[in-house]
Design a protein around this motif. Structure first.
Motif, short mmCIF file in Angstrom:
data_model
loop_
_atom_site.label_atom_id
_atom_site.label_comp_id
_atom_site.label_asym_id
_atom_site.label_seq_id
_atom_site.Cartn_x
_atom_site.Cartn_y
_atom_site.Cartn_z
N LYS A 64 1.09 -1.31 -0.04
CA LYS A 64 -0.09 -0.08 0.19
C LYS A 64 0.61 1.45 -0.24
O LYS A 64 1.19 2.13 1.25
N PRO A 65 1.58 2.01 -0.98
CA PRO A 65 2.32 2.51 -1.36
C PRO A 65 1.63 3.37 -0.59
O PRO A 65 2.96 5.16 -0.17
N ALA A 66 1.36 4.18 -0.44
CA ALA A 66 0.59 5.75 0.00
C ALA A 66 0.42 5.09 1.61
O ALA A 66 1.07 6.65 2.05
N PHE A 67 0.44 4.59 1.82
CA PHE A 67 0.50 4.75 3.80
C PHE A 67 2.06 4.66 4.29
O PHE A 67 2.59 5.14 4.99
N SER A 68 3.06 4.72 2.94
CA SER A 68 4.64 5.23 3.39
C SER A 68 4.46 6.49 4.09
O SER A 68 5.15 7.06 4.59
N GLN A 69 3.30 7.26 3.30
CA GLN A 69 3.49 8.56 3.88
C GLN A 69 2.84 8.90 4.92
O GLN A 69 2.23 10.20 5.23
N ILE A 70 2.20 8.24 5.92
CA ILE A 70 1.03 8.57 5.97
C ILE A 70 1.76 8.43 7.69
O ILE A 70 2.09 6.95 7.84
N LEU A 71 1.90 9.23 8.83
CA LEU A 71 2.47 9.39 9.90
C LEU A 71 1.26 8.74 11.18
O LEU A 71 1.98 7.80 11.66
N GLU A 72 0.20 8.06 10.53
CA GLU A 72 -0.85 7.40 11.45
C GLU A 72 -0.58 6.01 10.65
O GLU A 72 -1.33 5.16 12.01
N SER A 73 0.85 5.36 10.16
CA SER A 73 0.50 4.02 9.73
C SER A 73 1.91 3.97 9.91
O SER A 73 2.83 4.43 9.89
N THR A 74 2.37 2.22 10.43
CA THR A 74 3.58 2.18 10.22
C THR A 74 3.89 1.26 8.99
O THR A 74 5.10 0.99 8.99
N LEU A 75 2.72 1.77 8.31
CA LEU A 75 3.50 0.94 6.70
C LEU A 75 4.49 1.86 6.05
O LEU A 75 4.76 2.73 5.76
N GLY A 76 5.50 1.38 6.04
CA GLY A 76 6.58 2.18 4.65
C GLY A 76 7.71 3.05 5.83
O GLY A 76 8.00 3.79 5.57
N LYS A 77 8.28 2.28 6.77
CA LYS A 77 9.00 3.11 7.75
C LYS A 77 9.72 2.76 8.08
O LYS A 77 10.05 1.22 8.05
N VAL A 78 10.90 3.29 9.01
CA VAL A 78 11.70 2.70 10.44
C VAL A 78 11.28 3.40 11.70
O VAL A 78 11.67 4.44 11.73
N LEU A 79 10.40 2.17 11.90
CA LEU A 79 10.37 2.77 13.82
C LEU A 79 11.85 1.90 14.57
O LEU A 79 12.34 1.49 14.47
N ARG A 80 11.51 2.65 15.76
CA ARG A 80 12.81 3.10 16.57
C ARG A 80 11.81 3.48 17.71
O ARG A 80 10.59 4.02 18.84
N MET A 81 12.51 2.32 18.87
CA MET A 81 11.46 2.04 20.29
C MET A 81 12.73 1.29 21.75
O MET A 81 13.06 1.51 20.11
N ALA A 82 11.82 1.73 22.36
CA ALA A 82 12.92 1.58 23.75
C ALA A 82 12.78 -0.16 23.41
O ALA A 82 12.16 -0.97 23.39
N LEU A 83 13.38 -1.17 24.05
CA LEU A 83 13.86 -2.21 24.51
C LEU A 83 12.85 -3.12 25.42
O LEU A 83 12.85 -3.61 25.12
#
Length: 175
Positions: A64-83
């Motif tokens: 779903k290419p459009a979701f990579s541009q939506i901040l409210e989606s995890t798709l198409g991202k590099v996420l960063r979280m605590a352990l």
């Protein structure tokens, strides 16, 4: 999930040092952040890298290419979280500690299929697989890498474009 919908997830397993076992001593799921996004059989969660006290997770666009541009989606991202799976307050789009708000976790966005992920001395390198081209880049916090469904967008902000696509999925570093 319980409804048969394919979703991404991260599970942290606990083991006992110097003990061989096929059963973990414990486990913790980080599913809250992924609950709002349906994934697909391809372009799903990819590499994970621990960098200090953080976990970086690459997530494909779920076809779903459009979701990579939506901040409210995890798709198409590099996420960063605590352990422990919580959002990191100095993430670029962090608002609060809500584990169900994907923006709290977004470190970089605009990817198609970022299956190659490697951290080296605090630097984050990504290999992003496109339909006919691939790209290699050094990801920066808060940056949008502009995937919009086109081959032209795969070249955006790239350090190197690979043509034809070679499907880079594993990267390592030799000092």
């Amino acid at each position: 999930d319980a409804d048969g919908i394919l979703r991404n997830n991260v599970v942290r397993f606990e083991t006992r040092p110097e003990t061989f076992s096929i059963k973990p001593a414990g486990q913790m799921e980080f599913s809250d952040v992924f609950i709002g996004d349906e994934s697909s059989p391809s372009h799903q969660i990819g590499s994970c890298q621990v960098d200090g006290d953080s976990l970086l997770v690459s997530v494909g666009d779920g076809e779903k290419p459009a979701f990579s541009q939506i901040l409210e989606s995890t798709l198409g991202k590099v996420l960063r979280m605590a352990l422990d799976g919580n959002p990191v307050p100095d993430n670029p789009f962090y608002v609060d500690d809500d584990r169900k708000n994907p923006a709290n976790y977004v470190w970089a966005m605009g990817f198609r299929n970022p299956f190659g992920l490697k951290t080296v001395n605090g630097r984050v390198f990504v290999a992003d697989n496109g339909p006919d081209l691939d790209r290699f880049l050094e990801a920066q916090p808060g940056r949008n890498y502009l995937w919009d469904g086109s081959d032209a967008s795969i070249g955006a902000n790239a350090t190197m474009v690979l043509s034809p696509s070679s499907g880079v999925v594993q990267m390592d570093r030799y000092p």
